[in-house]
Scaffold this motif. Structure first.
Motif, PDB file in Angstrom:
ATOM      1  N   ALA A 182     -49.205  38.092 -58.892  1.00  0.00           N
ATOM      2  CA  ALA A 182     -48.417  38.029 -60.036  1.00  0.00           C
ATOM      3  C   ALA A 182     -46.894  37.482 -59.715  1.00  0.00           C
ATOM      4  O   ALA A 182     -46.654  36.481 -60.705  1.00  0.00           O
ATOM      5  CB  ALA A 182     -48.200  39.626 -60.516  1.00  0.00           C
ATOM      6  N   LEU A 183     -46.302  37.835 -58.651  1.00  0.00           N
ATOM      7  CA  LEU A 183     -45.122  37.042 -58.262  1.00  0.00           C
ATOM      8  C   LEU A 183     -45.069  35.511 -58.459  1.00  0.00           C
ATOM      9  O   LEU A 183     -44.378  34.836 -58.661  1.00  0.00           O
ATOM     10  CB  LEU A 183     -44.611  37.669 -57.371  1.00  0.00           C
ATOM     11  N   ARG A 184     -46.317  34.959 -57.563  1.00  0.00           N
ATOM     12  CA  ARG A 184     -46.378  33.544 -57.180  1.00  0.00           C
ATOM     13  C   ARG A 184     -46.734  32.849 -58.656  1.00  0.00           C
ATOM     14  O   ARG A 184     -46.335  31.969 -58.978  1.00  0.00           O
ATOM     15  CB  ARG A 184     -47.502  33.234 -56.444  1.00  0.00           C
ATOM     16  N   HIS A 185     -47.553  33.336 -59.598  1.00  0.00           N
ATOM     17  CA  HIS A 185     -47.763  32.920 -60.927  1.00  0.00           C
ATOM     18  C   HIS A 185     -46.646  32.820 -61.876  1.00  0.00           C
ATOM     19  O   HIS A 185     -46.495  32.009 -62.662  1.00  0.00           O
ATOM     20  CB  HIS A 185     -49.172  33.713 -61.604  1.00  0.00           C
ATOM     21  N   ALA A 186     -45.923  33.796 -61.623  1.00  0.00           N
ATOM     22  CA  ALA A 186     -44.622  33.841 -62.637  1.00  0.00           C
ATOM     23  C   ALA A 186     -43.849  32.802 -62.096  1.00  0.00           C
ATOM     24  O   ALA A 186     -42.973  32.286 -62.879  1.00  0.00           O
ATOM     25  CB  ALA A 186     -43.857  35.253 -62.183  1.00  0.00           C
ATOM     26  N   ASP A 187     -43.443  32.686 -60.714  1.00  0.00           N
ATOM     27  CA  ASP A 187     -42.697  31.465 -60.311  1.00  0.00           C
ATOM     28  C   ASP A 187     -43.134  30.214 -60.876  1.00  0.00           C
ATOM     29  O   ASP A 187     -42.382  29.593 -61.287  1.00  0.00           O
ATOM     30  CB  ASP A 187     -42.810  31.615 -58.898  1.00  0.00           C
ATOM     31  N   GLU A 188     -44.510  29.888 -60.730  1.00  0.00           N
ATOM     32  CA  GLU A 188     -44.999  28.799 -61.102  1.00  0.00           C
ATOM     33  C   GLU A 188     -44.795  28.340 -62.328  1.00  0.00           C
ATOM     34  O   GLU A 188     -44.644  27.200 -62.922  1.00  0.00           O
ATOM     35  CB  GLU A 188     -46.582  28.721 -60.752  1.00  0.00           C
ATOM     36  N   HIS A 189     -44.756  29.265 -63.502  1.00  0.00           N
ATOM     37  CA  HIS A 189     -44.506  29.278 -64.657  1.00  0.00           C
ATOM     38  C   HIS A 189     -43.038  29.522 -64.969  1.00  0.00           C
ATOM     39  O   HIS A 189     -42.763  29.515 -66.526  1.00  0.00           O
ATOM     40  CB  HIS A 189     -45.298  29.989 -65.794  1.00  0.00           C
ATOM     41  N   GLY A 190     -42.274  29.752 -64.157  1.00  0.00           N
ATOM     42  CA  GLY A 190     -40.830  29.887 -64.847  1.00  0.00           C
ATOM     43  C   GLY A 190     -40.519  30.878 -65.487  1.00  0.00           C
ATOM     44  O   GLY A 190     -39.402  31.205 -66.240  1.00  0.00           O
ATOM     45  N   SER A 192     -39.009  33.927 -65.347  1.00  0.00           N
ATOM     46  CA  SER A 192     -38.058  34.613 -64.477  1.00  0.00           C
ATOM     47  C   SER A 192     -37.951  36.100 -64.929  1.00  0.00           C
ATOM     48  O   SER A 192     -37.815  36.861 -64.029  1.00  0.00           O
ATOM     49  CB  SER A 192     -36.527  34.119 -64.642  1.00  0.00           C
ATOM     50  N   CYS A 193     -38.018  36.409 -66.227  1.00  0.00           N
ATOM     51  CA  CYS A 193     -38.044  37.984 -66.729  1.00  0.00           C
ATOM     52  C   CYS A 193     -39.244  38.439 -66.114  1.00  0.00           C
ATOM     53  O   CYS A 193     -39.017  39.759 -65.436  1.00  0.00           O
ATOM     54  CB  CYS A 193     -38.011  37.916 -68.425  1.00  0.00           C
ATOM     55  N   LEU A 194     -40.457  37.904 -66.059  1.00  0.00           N
ATOM     56  CA  LEU A 194     -41.662  38.374 -65.595  1.00  0.00           C
ATOM     57  C   LEU A 194     -41.554  38.662 -64.109  1.00  0.00           C
ATOM     58  O   LEU A 194     -42.155  39.685 -63.529  1.00  0.00           O
ATOM     59  CB  LEU A 194     -42.871  37.958 -65.838  1.00  0.00           C
ATOM     60  N   ARG A 195     -40.942  37.756 -63.274  1.00  0.00           N
ATOM     61  CA  ARG A 195     -40.625  37.909 -62.003  1.00  0.00           C
ATOM     62  C   ARG A 195     -39.848  39.153 -61.710  1.00  0.00           C
ATOM     63  O   ARG A 195     -40.168  39.767 -60.771  1.00  0.00           O
ATOM     64  CB  ARG A 195     -40.039  36.630 -61.548  1.00  0.00           C
ATOM     65  N   GLY A 196     -38.747  39.203 -62.470  1.00  0.00           N
ATOM     66  CA  GLY A 196     -37.935  40.651 -62.132  1.00  0.00           C
ATOM     67  C   GLY A 196     -38.902  41.877 -62.360  1.00  0.00           C
ATOM     68  O   GLY A 196     -38.751  42.759 -61.832  1.00  0.00           O
ATOM     69  N   VAL A 197     -39.788  41.773 -63.433  1.00  0.00           N
ATOM     70  CA  VAL A 197     -40.364  43.007 -63.447  1.00  0.00           C
ATOM     71  C   VAL A 197     -41.458  43.384 -62.583  1.00  0.00           C
ATOM     72  O   VAL A 197     -41.920  44.244 -62.099  1.00  0.00           O
ATOM     73  CB  VAL A 197     -41.265  42.952 -65.146  1.00  0.00           C
ATOM     74  N   THR A 198     -42.191  42.142 -62.137  1.00  0.00           N
ATOM     75  CA  THR A 198     -42.911  42.177 -60.905  1.00  0.00           C
ATOM     76  C   THR A 198     -42.289  42.733 -59.406  1.00  0.00           C
ATOM     77  O   THR A 198     -42.894  43.661 -58.997  1.00  0.00           O
ATOM     78  CB  THR A 198     -43.644  40.993 -60.762  1.00  0.00           C
ATOM     79  N   LEU A 199     -41.086  42.275 -59.506  1.00  0.00           N
ATOM     80  CA  LEU A 199     -40.247  42.932 -58.177  1.00  0.00           C
ATOM     81  C   LEU A 199     -40.192  44.119 -58.391  1.00  0.00           C
ATOM     82  O   LEU A 199     -39.984  45.004 -57.642  1.00  0.00           O
ATOM     83  CB  LEU A 199     -38.975  42.087 -58.134  1.00  0.00           C
TER      84      LEU A 199
END
Length: 889
Positions: A182-190, A192-199
């Motif tokens: 999930a973190l990798r795919h969130a990074d691929e699509h930019g 950032s909010c979703l990256r924070g939630v996954t973290l």
């Protein structure tokens, strides 16, 4: 704006997951102009998603109703289904229990694209009710329904939800894989909010694994990525992680302005979680009745079948069956010791409560916060639909859990739950191998239980700070306390000792900390200390603020990047019996508010019940007071009778009397109880002239002994450091006297001796002697230190050493006394020197007589230079002055 512009940079899900404010602006711009019904419905859904991100749940629900109505009027069943599913998911997350889930189940979607969304919401609804097996199945179906080309932007959100559900299923490896994807795919699509939630999700998984260091680093990173409206949710998870580690004071500071009281009209999940956390904080402070009342009010505020109701009931149950007296401070004015103990709760009561809801539920935590939980995934779907509401972070009544609530396992669980009632109950939730260990415990097979726990590697990020290490492995401590309690009940001394050692801090920091921000904050604290010592009232306030920040500031990324160290731990009793020789080990234990001692002498191990902890704490406090008064009287030239002898005799009766027959007149290795971390052992009648080594654990003594044997430089071959602070006046005279006896020593003395000079000298020395003013703090034990020209050399500074002397002597007031962390691990100057590789530390727990200590120190070093052991030299020359030999003496 054209309908095409509504799709955002690449897809609307990317827009909301990247920047909710920008998504709001786009939706509002579309709605302000002319657009067809399909575009209006999509814009309303996007605006609803953005509203949810800003915490406006009521507005979001209203917008979703409008979106569904607009789509339904033009016969667009797909968009109407999207909007209805999102609305029902929102209702489920606001505590409506199974009603929304049942409505979701009745929805049908004509289009395949809507089916994936619907299945995701159904999975979330199942998780909200604690049915994590069903939730995982729902997310699996959603993944199968996704078109990996057209729906690829939905993938990270579904994976993030599935990852957290897998975590509560006990499938941590699969959970970690999903969250990493999930973190990798969130990074691929930019996104950032979703990256924070996954973290944030990854932080929750780290708490589940007991890796508090990694959890806190994840929460810190997430807080910088999520929108401001989500940050309170991240802090709630962060605070709960600190509670899991026993860091109650830090957690309470972090909760700050998040307090909420039932009946205030705020029905958000953030408010519910804050209320539950504050209930647990009340329990930690000993206010069981207050915790119970608050949990009851929270329980009544939600539907009967809501997860929130279940979580509140569990906290209420913990408060009802626990009675914790408030911590009692004893000992010196700056290095006092205390404890929080709990009265026993009956295993039958625990089993009766646990059985109806399953053992997983009985151990479930109160950290769920569905409205902004760690698993919430902000991702609009086609035209802005907000999909992927949060998976709640704690189970209620999992119907398909892999834990069977048999009478035996619930009884064992009762001991385990009781072992850590002050942290979040989620920390007690057993994984598969922990469940197997509990079953083995219930059957009385302690060896098998420990093997089960050691059979799975710990996912623990190594730390470079002793304070963090002392708070790590919360789950291990809980299991160990359960094992120790059962072993003590059965009179099995060997098993109780192994469990006590199993819970002890057995590793050393993974290297010195080089984080610049941390060093700068520590230097700022040092400068404020100097100004405060000079009477600057503003500096006193600054010092207090900095001290509050220092503990939390240790969780910095630089110290989270080290490779793991240490290997499997083997039973220690046999090794101790062999290495002790003619010595005796006395390991004091406090299990569930009751004290006992285990002795190992002459190859024989025994359990000895002790008097109530309160009696011992009072006696130790009276001895410390009388001993301090004697020093002050002698310094002032006043000679009067004091109560030292009577107070020492009282402590002897309580602590030494029960083990006297077992240990005889042997030299002792002592693991003290919490109340005796600052006890001047040499003042006790039967301890006078006896070699005593005080250690955090038996494993610690073995490690210190091994270091001493590996670096056995003695006599003329030892590199000696002598250092003195600018005050008191006797410090320089003490070093001058020692320099005459040790002419080859390196000497740092005078008004320009600074912290960095002494730290450099410590790294090069085999034997070090520091004479200066000392200070210690009950609230911040790692700020204990010795005062040099540019300020104190703190216990925190010791962690910057790459190497510690084999023997360090601290000729300063107070600095020998340690303060136990919630885990029981001692914190302070002596503890830090041992943790970074020292073999022995000689330090005092009383004020040091500036006029009378020099002859005793000269005699000590003369004996040490002639080949005496540090413990032997202390017993002969320094014990009466309140000095103790820590480590392998």
């Amino acid at each position: 704006m054209t309908p095409g512009r509504l799709d955002g940079v690449s897809h609307p899900v990317t827009l909301v997951a990247r920047d909710p404010d920008l998504a709001r602006q786009c939706a509002e711009q579309v709605l302000s102009g002319d657009c067809d019904a399909a575009t209006r419905s999509a814009a309303l859904r996007m605006l609803a998603a953005a509203s949810r991100e800003s915490g406006q749940d009521a507005a979001a629900e209203r917008l979703l109703r409008q979106s569904a109505a607009v789509a339904a009027r033009v016969g667009d069943g797909e968009r109407a289904a999207h909007a209805r599913a999102s609305r029902l998911g929102l209702l489920a997350l606001r505590g409506s229990g199974g009603m929304a889930a049942e409505s979701l189940a009745r929805l049908s979607a004509a289009a395949a694209s809507a089916r994936a969304v619907l299945l995701t919401h159904q999975g979330v609804a199942a998780a909200q009710r604690g049915r994590f097996g069903a939730a995982v199945a729902g997310f699996d179906s959603a993944l199968a329904a996704l078109d990996r080309e057209t729906d690829r932007h939905l993938l990270p959100g579904v994976l993030s939800n599935r990852g957290l559900a897998l975590m509560y299923e006990g499938r941590s490896e699969e959970s970690a894989a999903d969250l990493a994807d999930a973190l990798r795919h969130a990074d691929e699509h930019g996104q950032s909010c979703l990256r924070g939630v996954t973290l944030q999700n990854l932080g929750c998984l780290a708490v589940r694994r007991g890796d508090i260091a990694h959890a806190v680093s994840c929460f810190a990173a997430a807080e910088h990525l999520v929108p401001p409206q989500r940050r309170p949710g991240v802090r709630l998870d962060h605070a709960d992680a600190l509670l899991a580690a026993g860091m109650h004071r830090e957690a309470e500071r972090l909760l700050g302005g998040l307090a909420v009281h039932a009946g205030s009209g705020r029905d958000s999940a953030e408010a519910a979680t804050a209320g539950l956390l504050h209930a647990k904080m009340r329990l930690a402070r000993g206010d069981a009745q207050g915790a119970r009342d608050l949990a009851r009010r929270l329980r009544r505020a939600f539907a009967a079948d809501s997860l929130w109701t279940e979580l509140a009931r569990l906290v209420e149950w913990s408060a009802r069956h626990s009675a914790f007296p408030p911590p009692r401070s004893t000992g010196s004015r700056s290095a006092r010791s205390g404890s929080v103990a709990g009265a026993g709760r009956r295993a039958a009561e625990c089993a009766a409560i646990a059985a109806p809801i399953g053992a997983d539920a009985a151990a479930a935590g109160a950290r769920a916060r569905p409205a902004v939980s760690a698993s919430e995934v902000p991702r609009p779907r086609q035209g802005g639909e907000h999909v992927g509401e949060p998976t709640p972070p704690a189970p209620a009544a999992p119907v398909d859990a892999d834990w069977s609530a048999t009478p035996e396992t619930t009884t064992a669980l009762a001991h385990c739950v009781h072992a850590a009632p002050l942290g979040p109950l989620s920390a007690v939730l057993p994984s598969a191998h922990e469940a197997a260990a509990l079953r083995a415990l219930a059957a009385g097979d302690h060896g098998s239980a420990r093997d089960r726990l050691l059979s799975r590697p710990e996912h623990t990020t190594p730390a470079r700070h002793l304070e963090l290490m002392a708070h790590a492995r919360a789950r291990r401590r809980e299991m160990a306390a359960a094992g120790a309690r059962l072993a003590l009940r059965a009179g099995d001394a060997a098993a109780a000792l192994e469990w006590a050692e199993f819970a002890s801090l057995s590793t050393v920091p993974s290297g010195p900390c080089h984080d610049r921000e941390w060093s700068a904050l520590l230097d700022r604290c040092r400068r404020a200390h100097v100004r405060a010592h000079g009477g600057d009232p503003a500096a006193r306030q600054e010092l207090s603020a900095i001290a509050d920040r220092l503990s939390a500031a240790q969780w910095h990324p630089e110290c989270m990047a080290a490779e793991d160290v240490g290997g499997p731990e083997h039973p220690v009793a046999a090794t101790l019996a062999e290495r002790l020789g003619e010595r005796a080990l006395v390991r004091y234990l406090r299990v569930h508010g009751r004290d006992a001692a285990i002795t190992l002498a002459g190859g024989r191990m025994r359990v000895h019940p002790l008097p109530p902890p309160g009696d011992t704490e009072d006696a130790v406090a009276k001895l410390a007071y009388a001993a301090r008064a004697r020093v002050f009287a002698e310094e002032g030239g006043r000679f009067r009778r004091d109560g030292v002898a009577a107070a020492a005799a009282a402590v002897e009766r309580l602590l030494v009397g029960p083990v006297r027959e077992a240990v005889g007149d042997r030299s002792l290795v002592v693991v003290p109880p919490p109340s005796a971390q600052a006890l001047p052992w040499g003042l006790l009648p039967s301890m006078r002239g006896r070699e005593i080594s005080v250690v955090p654990s038996g494993r610690s003594w073995l490690a210190c002994r091994e270091r001493g044997e590996g670096r056995a430089e003695r006599g003329a071959g030892a590199r000696v450091l002598l250092a003195a602070g600018a005050a008191p006046a006797g410090a320089a005279a003490e070093v001058d006297a020692l320099r005459a006896a040790l002419p080859r020593a390196r000497v740092l003395c005078g008004p320009r001796v600074c912290v960095d000079d002494v730290l450099g000298g410590l790294e090069e020395a085999d034997i070090a002697h520091l004479a200066a003013h000392g200070s210690a703090s009950w609230q911040a034990p790692m700020l204990a230190g010795v005062l040099l020209e540019d300020g104190p050399l703190f216990a925190y500074d010791v962690e910057r050493l790459a190497r510690a002397p084999r023997v360090t002597v601290l000729s300063s007031c107070w600095v020998g006394g340690s303060v136990p962390a919630a885990s029981g691990a001692p914190l302070g100057m002596a503890a830090s020197l041992l943790a970074v590789g020292g073999g022995a530390v000689v330090a005092g727990v009383l004020p040091v007589s500036d006029r009378g200590i020099t002859p005793a120190m000269l005699a000590f070093h003369t004996a040490l230079h002639a080949g005496a052991t540090p413990a032997g030299a202390v017993a002969e020359h320094l014990a009466d002055a309140g000095f103790i030999c820590y480590g392998a003496g």
